[in-house]
Scaffold this motif. Structure first.
Motif, PDB file in Angstrom:
ATOM      1  N   SER A 274      -4.158  -1.661  -2.128  1.00 42.03           N
ATOM      2  CA  SER A 274      -5.366  -1.475  -1.754  1.00 42.03           C
ATOM      3  C   SER A 274      -5.421  -0.392  -0.364  1.00 42.03           C
ATOM      4  CB  SER A 274      -6.301  -2.494  -1.586  1.00 42.03           C
ATOM      5  OG  SER A 274      -6.044  -3.344  -0.674  1.00 42.03           O
ATOM      6  N   LEU A 275      -4.431  -1.166   0.573  1.00 49.22           N
ATOM      7  CA  LEU A 275      -4.037  -0.130   1.753  1.00 49.22           C
ATOM      8  C   LEU A 275      -3.664   1.278   1.534  1.00 49.22           C
ATOM      9  CD1 LEU A 275      -2.740  -3.143   3.994  1.00 49.22           C
ATOM     10  CD2 LEU A 275      -4.976  -2.153   4.359  1.00 49.22           C
ATOM     11  N   ASN A 276      -2.966   1.127   0.733  1.00 49.93           N
ATOM     12  CA  ASN A 276      -2.324   2.633   0.232  1.00 49.93           C
ATOM     13  C   ASN A 276      -3.477   3.483  -0.267  1.00 49.93           C
ATOM     14  OD1 ASN A 276       0.090   4.472  -0.413  1.00 49.93           O
ATOM     15  ND2 ASN A 276      -0.594   4.335  -2.477  1.00 49.93           N
ATOM     16  N   ASP A 277      -4.333   3.092  -0.985  1.00 49.86           N
ATOM     17  CA  ASP A 277      -5.385   3.769  -1.497  1.00 49.86           C
ATOM     18  C   ASP A 277      -6.402   4.413  -0.443  1.00 49.86           C
ATOM     19  OD1 ASP A 277      -4.290   3.703  -3.960  1.00 49.86           O
ATOM     20  OD2 ASP A 277      -5.604   1.949  -4.498  1.00 49.86           O
ATOM     21  N   ARG A 278      -6.668   3.211   0.585  1.00 44.77           N
ATOM     22  CA  ARG A 278      -7.545   3.621   1.678  1.00 44.77           C
ATOM     23  C   ARG A 278      -7.054   4.459   2.650  1.00 44.77           C
ATOM     24  NH1 ARG A 278      -9.924  -1.548   4.823  1.00 44.77           N
ATOM     25  NH2 ARG A 278      -8.044  -2.336   3.870  1.00 44.77           N
ATOM     26  N   PHE A 279      -5.680   4.371   3.232  1.00 45.29           N
ATOM     27  CA  PHE A 279      -5.135   5.055   4.267  1.00 45.29           C
ATOM     28  C   PHE A 279      -4.292   6.223   3.776  1.00 45.29           C
ATOM     29  CE2 PHE A 279      -6.384   0.762   6.266  1.00 45.29           C
ATOM     30  CZ  PHE A 279      -7.194   1.219   6.861  1.00 45.29           C
ATOM     31  N   ALA A 280      -4.285   6.466   2.698  1.00 47.74           N
ATOM     32  CA  ALA A 280      -3.181   7.515   2.112  1.00 47.74           C
ATOM     33  C   ALA A 280      -3.496   8.872   3.106  1.00 47.74           C
ATOM     34  CB  ALA A 280      -3.402   7.695   0.806  1.00 47.74           C
ATOM     35  N   GLY A 281      -2.203   9.319   3.635  1.00 49.62           N
ATOM     36  CA  GLY A 281      -2.366  10.814   4.115  1.00 49.62           C
ATOM     37  C   GLY A 281      -2.727  10.593   5.561  1.00 49.62           C
ATOM     38  N   ARG A 282      -3.000   9.478   6.002  1.00 43.10           N
ATOM     39  CA  ARG A 282      -3.715   9.337   7.664  1.00 43.10           C
ATOM     40  C   ARG A 282      -2.663   8.969   8.688  1.00 43.10           C
ATOM     41  NH1 ARG A 282      -9.058   5.975   6.924  1.00 43.10           N
ATOM     42  NH2 ARG A 282     -10.277   7.151   5.439  1.00 43.10           N
ATOM     43  N   GLY A 283      -1.311   9.177   8.396  1.00 39.17           N
ATOM     44  CA  GLY A 283      -0.552   9.046   9.474  1.00 39.17           C
ATOM     45  C   GLY A 283       0.345   7.712   9.062  1.00 39.17           C
ATOM     46  N   PRO A 284       1.535   7.381  10.199  1.00 35.87           N
ATOM     47  CA  PRO A 284       2.571   6.548   9.826  1.00 35.87           C
ATOM     48  C   PRO A 284       1.893   5.325   9.683  1.00 35.87           C
ATOM     49  CG  PRO A 284       2.605   7.266  12.107  1.00 35.87           C
ATOM     50  CD  PRO A 284       1.423   8.129  11.476  1.00 35.87           C
ATOM     51  N   ALA A 285       2.765   4.189   9.113  1.00 37.67           N
ATOM     52  CA  ALA A 285       2.282   3.057   8.688  1.00 37.67           C
ATOM     53  C   ALA A 285       3.699   1.951   9.479  1.00 37.67           C
ATOM     54  CB  ALA A 285       1.733   2.601   7.525  1.00 37.67           C
ATOM     55  N   LEU A 286       3.262   0.880   9.850  1.00 39.09           N
ATOM     56  CA  LEU A 286       4.333   0.276  10.423  1.00 39.09           C
ATOM     57  C   LEU A 286       4.589  -0.825   9.313  1.00 39.09           C
ATOM     58  CD1 LEU A 286       6.441  -0.729  12.572  1.00 39.09           C
ATOM     59  CD2 LEU A 286       4.239  -1.955  13.588  1.00 39.09           C
ATOM     60  N   LEU A 287       5.713  -0.998   9.061  1.00 39.09           N
ATOM     61  CA  LEU A 287       6.210  -2.010   8.112  1.00 39.09           C
ATOM     62  C   LEU A 287       7.374  -2.773   8.725  1.00 39.09           C
ATOM     63  CD1 LEU A 287       5.573  -3.306   5.275  1.00 39.09           C
ATOM     64  CD2 LEU A 287       7.390  -1.839   4.495  1.00 39.09           C
ATOM     65  N   THR A 288       7.056  -4.149   9.278  1.00 41.27           N
ATOM     66  CA  THR A 288       7.940  -4.573  10.205  1.00 41.27           C
ATOM     67  C   THR A 288       9.159  -5.529   9.335  1.00 41.27           C
ATOM     68  OG1 THR A 288       6.734  -6.695  10.272  1.00 41.27           O
ATOM     69  CG2 THR A 288       6.368  -5.234  11.939  1.00 41.27           C
ATOM     70  N   ASP A 289       9.159  -5.506   8.062  1.00 42.26           N
ATOM     71  CA  ASP A 289      10.117  -6.128   7.148  1.00 42.26           C
ATOM     72  C   ASP A 289      10.355  -5.306   6.026  1.00 42.26           C
ATOM     73  OD1 ASP A 289      11.877  -8.093   6.695  1.00 42.26           O
ATOM     74  OD2 ASP A 289      10.423  -9.369   5.765  1.00 42.26           O
ATOM     75  N   PHE A 290      11.733  -5.007   5.827  1.00 44.54           N
ATOM     76  CA  PHE A 290      11.973  -4.255   4.690  1.00 44.54           C
ATOM     77  C   PHE A 290      11.916  -4.993   3.554  1.00 44.54           C
ATOM     78  CE2 PHE A 290      14.994  -2.671   1.272  1.00 44.54           C
ATOM     79  CZ  PHE A 290      14.749  -1.316   1.576  1.00 44.54           C
ATOM     80  N   ASP A 291      10.922  -4.151   2.604  1.00 43.90           N
ATOM     81  CA  ASP A 291      10.690  -4.837   1.170  1.00 43.90           C
ATOM     82  C   ASP A 291      10.828  -3.536   0.535  1.00 43.90           C
ATOM     83  OD1 ASP A 291       9.764  -6.196  -0.915  1.00 43.90           O
ATOM     84  OD2 ASP A 291       7.886  -6.849  -0.221  1.00 43.90           O
ATOM     85  N   GLU A 292      11.523  -3.651  -0.768  1.00 47.04           N
ATOM     86  CA  GLU A 292      11.726  -2.483  -1.707  1.00 47.04           C
ATOM     87  C   GLU A 292      10.255  -2.276  -2.375  1.00 47.04           C
ATOM     88  OE1 GLU A 292      15.051  -2.965  -4.001  1.00 47.04           O
ATOM     89  OE2 GLU A 292      16.330  -2.300  -2.459  1.00 47.04           O
ATOM     90  N   CYS A 293       9.759  -3.362  -2.718  1.00 49.95           N
ATOM     91  CA  CYS A 293       8.392  -3.381  -3.539  1.00 49.95           C
ATOM     92  C   CYS A 293       7.186  -3.049  -2.681  1.00 49.95           C
ATOM     93  CB  CYS A 293       7.817  -4.788  -4.012  1.00 49.95           C
ATOM     94  SG  CYS A 293       9.171  -5.303  -5.388  1.00 49.95           S
ATOM     95  N   ALA A 294       7.315  -3.079  -1.367  1.00 49.67           N
ATOM     96  CA  ALA A 294       6.268  -2.642  -0.345  1.00 49.67           C
ATOM     97  C   ALA A 294       6.222  -1.251  -0.116  1.00 49.67           C
ATOM     98  CB  ALA A 294       6.440  -3.571   1.034  1.00 49.67           C
ATOM     99  N   LEU A 295       7.789  -0.717  -0.313  1.00 50.18           N
ATOM    100  CA  LEU A 295       7.866   0.762  -0.285  1.00 50.18           C
ATOM    101  C   LEU A 295       7.176   1.425  -1.540  1.00 50.18           C
ATOM    102  CD1 LEU A 295      11.618   1.134   1.087  1.00 50.18           C
ATOM    103  CD2 LEU A 295       9.517   1.478   2.291  1.00 50.18           C
ATOM    104  N   TYR A 296       7.102   0.856  -2.506  1.00 55.41           N
ATOM    105  CA  TYR A 296       6.447   1.362  -3.823  1.00 55.41           C
ATOM    106  C   TYR A 296       5.113   1.287  -3.723  1.00 55.41           C
ATOM    107  CZ  TYR A 296       4.828   2.051  -8.320  1.00 55.41           C
ATOM    108  OH  TYR A 296       4.036   2.480  -9.536  1.00 55.41           O
ATOM    109  N   GLN A 297       4.635   0.024  -3.346  1.00 59.15           N
ATOM    110  CA  GLN A 297       3.174  -0.034  -2.999  1.00 59.15           C
ATOM    111  C   GLN A 297       2.465   0.901  -2.057  1.00 59.15           C
ATOM    112  OE1 GLN A 297       1.321  -1.864  -4.865  1.00 59.15           O
ATOM    113  NE2 GLN A 297       2.809  -2.840  -6.165  1.00 59.15           N
ATOM    114  N   LEU A 298       3.339   0.943  -1.045  1.00 59.05           N
ATOM    115  CA  LEU A 298       2.785   1.951   0.054  1.00 59.05           C
ATOM    116  C   LEU A 298       3.377   3.331   0.227  1.00 59.05           C
ATOM    117  CD1 LEU A 298       3.211  -0.615   3.188  1.00 59.05           C
ATOM    118  CD2 LEU A 298       1.013  -0.002   1.955  1.00 59.05           C
ATOM    119  N   ARG A 299       3.686   3.718  -1.179  1.00 58.73           N
ATOM    120  CA  ARG A 299       4.284   5.152  -1.487  1.00 58.73           C
ATOM    121  C   ARG A 299       3.390   6.573  -0.667  1.00 58.73           C
ATOM    122  NH1 ARG A 299       2.526   2.714  -5.996  1.00 58.73           N
ATOM    123  NH2 ARG A 299       0.920   3.757  -7.315  1.00 58.73           N
ATOM    124  N   ASP A 300       2.137   6.232  -0.705  1.00 62.75           N
ATOM    125  CA  ASP A 300       1.291   7.482  -0.257  1.00 62.75           C
ATOM    126  C   ASP A 300       1.190   7.371   1.286  1.00 62.75           C
ATOM    127  OD1 ASP A 300       1.115   8.354  -2.893  1.00 62.75           O
ATOM    128  OD2 ASP A 300      -0.887   7.256  -3.196  1.00 62.75           O
TER     129      ASP A 300
END
Length: 149
Positions: A114-140
């Motif tokens: 839902s965060l990916n849909d809401r903030f897509a294309g609005r700049g960088p997002a900080l992800l403090t812990d590596f998670d491959e699935c999170a990279l997919y969920q936040l792909r935009d």
């Protein structure tokens, strides 16, 4: 019923002098008793996971002993009923375990989608812990963090 079949299977193994398999079963029983007395909850769960196939194996050996019996009642009625009960118990147990298992934190990944849909294309997002699935969920999003190259 499984315990009685396992006991019958143990007797059958001892009668037929299956020394290697009986020795393995004795060692598994010794490990189970040692862990049951002093292990943590995780250790006890691991011990149950490792020793439960032994009980099922012994139960099937007990069913084989019933099938090899000279009594017609045991061979034609008891063995199929015990086999059906054992197979049914294993299936019900597996289904109950798999139905309640959740191997991924789905609520967290749904929130990330839902965060990916809401903030897509609005700049960088900080992800403090590596998670491959999170990279997919936040792909935009332009994901950045301390663990990324």
């Amino acid at each position: 019923m499984a315990a009685l079949a396992a006991l019958l299977g143990t007797v059958q193994l001892l009668r037929r002098r299956r020394v290697a398999l009986t020795g393995w079963l004795v060692l598994m029983l010794a490990a189970w008793l040692a862990l049951a007395a002093s292990a943590t909850t995780w250790g006890k769960a691991k011990e149950e996971m490792l020793t439960s196939p032994v009980v099922v194996l012994l139960s099937w050996a007990g069913i084989a002993a019933l099938l090899g019996s000279s009594r017609s009642l045991l061979r034609h009625w008891a063995a199929p009923l015990v086999a059906l009960a054992l197979a049914g118990g294993v299936l019900v147990s597996d289904l109950a375990q798999y139905r309640s298992s959740n191997l991924a934190p789905t609520a967290r990944y749904d929130e990330m989608a839902s965060l990916n849909d809401r903030f897509a294309g609005r700049g960088p997002a900080l992800l403090t812990d590596f998670d491959e699935c999170a990279l997919y969920q936040l792909r935009d999003l332009d994901v950045a963090g301390p663990d990324f190259a």
